[in-house]
Design an enzyme around this catalytic site. Structure first.
Site, short mmCIF file in Angstrom:
data_model
loop_
_atom_site.label_atom_id
_atom_site.label_comp_id
_atom_site.label_asym_id
_atom_site.label_seq_id
_atom_site.Cartn_x
_atom_site.Cartn_y
_atom_site.Cartn_z
N HIS A 240 0.72 -1.14 -0.05
CA HIS A 240 0.11 0.11 -0.05
C HIS A 240 0.99 1.30 -0.14
CE1 HIS A 240 0.40 -0.12 4.53
NE2 HIS A 240 0.41 1.19 4.18
N ARG B 16 -2.41 11.45 3.72
CA ARG B 16 -3.24 12.02 4.91
C ARG B 16 -4.26 12.74 4.06
NH1 ARG B 16 1.97 11.60 7.03
NH2 ARG B 16 2.06 10.54 8.75
N GLU C 199 -3.89 3.63 1.29
CA GLU C 199 -4.30 3.81 2.64
C GLU C 199 -4.37 5.27 2.85
OE1 GLU C 199 -2.27 3.83 7.05
OE2 GLU C 199 -1.51 2.53 5.69
N ASN D 291 -6.67 12.24 10.48
CA ASN D 291 -6.54 12.49 11.90
C ASN D 291 -7.56 13.57 12.30
OD1 ASN D 291 -3.54 11.35 12.26
ND2 ASN D 291 -3.10 12.65 10.66
N HIS E 150 3.72 11.47 -7.19
CA HIS E 150 2.33 11.08 -7.74
C HIS E 150 2.04 9.58 -7.73
CE1 HIS E 150 4.36 10.86 -11.50
NE2 HIS E 150 3.60 9.67 -11.68
N GLU F 193 -1.55 9.97 -11.77
CA GLU F 193 -1.37 10.00 -13.14
C GLU F 193 -2.31 8.98 -13.72
OE1 GLU F 193 2.19 9.64 -16.44
OE2 GLU F 193 2.54 9.20 -14.19
#
Length: 131
Positions: free
Chosen positions: A6, A10, A53, A57, A72, A122
């Site tokens: 993965h 954030r 993922e 927060n 990217h 992309e």
């Protein structure tokens, strides 16, 4: 041998990000882990075990500063022109179609799109090096 599983980013607004990744790339929630201060949401496409993922927060109120180090993510599609048109219809703000050449030959056809937090993705035409 290591196997990539993965990539984490954030995000500020969970619902907005989930909507974007579902509509743009068909990614669905594979797992959603909620902790007292944050959540980890793993998104996956049926064609691949690789996950994105999303880390949320809960105390974060300001957008994240991406800095100048992030590049990217990349995905491949069967029909770039059709995907570009679909992104436009979905109001996902795709960038212009580009032809990337090397030694006079097209290496890749692609466009970029940004997610709600500004991360670049992309979108590449399948073929050649990108199968």
């Amino acid at each position: 041998m290591a196997k990539p599983v993965h990539s984490m980013i954030r995000v500020l607004d969970e619902a907005r990000s989930l909507d974007f990744y579902r509509r743009a790339f068909g990614l669905e929630v594979a797992d959603h882990l909620k902790f007292p201060d944050f959540a980890l949401i793993y998104l996956r496409h049926p064609s691949s075990p690789f996950e994105v993922e999303l880390t949320v927060n809960f105390d974060r109120k300001e957008p994240y500063q991406l800095g100048d180090g992030y590049g990217h993510l990349a995905v491949v599609v069967e029909d770039l022109d059709a995907e570009h048109a679909r992104f436009a219809r979905e109001q996902l703000a795709p960038g212009p179609l580009r032809d990337f050449k090397h030694d006079g030959k097209t290496l890749a056809r692609f466009f970029f799109v940004s997610d709600p937090d500004g991360y670049k993705i992309e979108v590449i035409q399948r073929g050649g090096r990108f199968n």
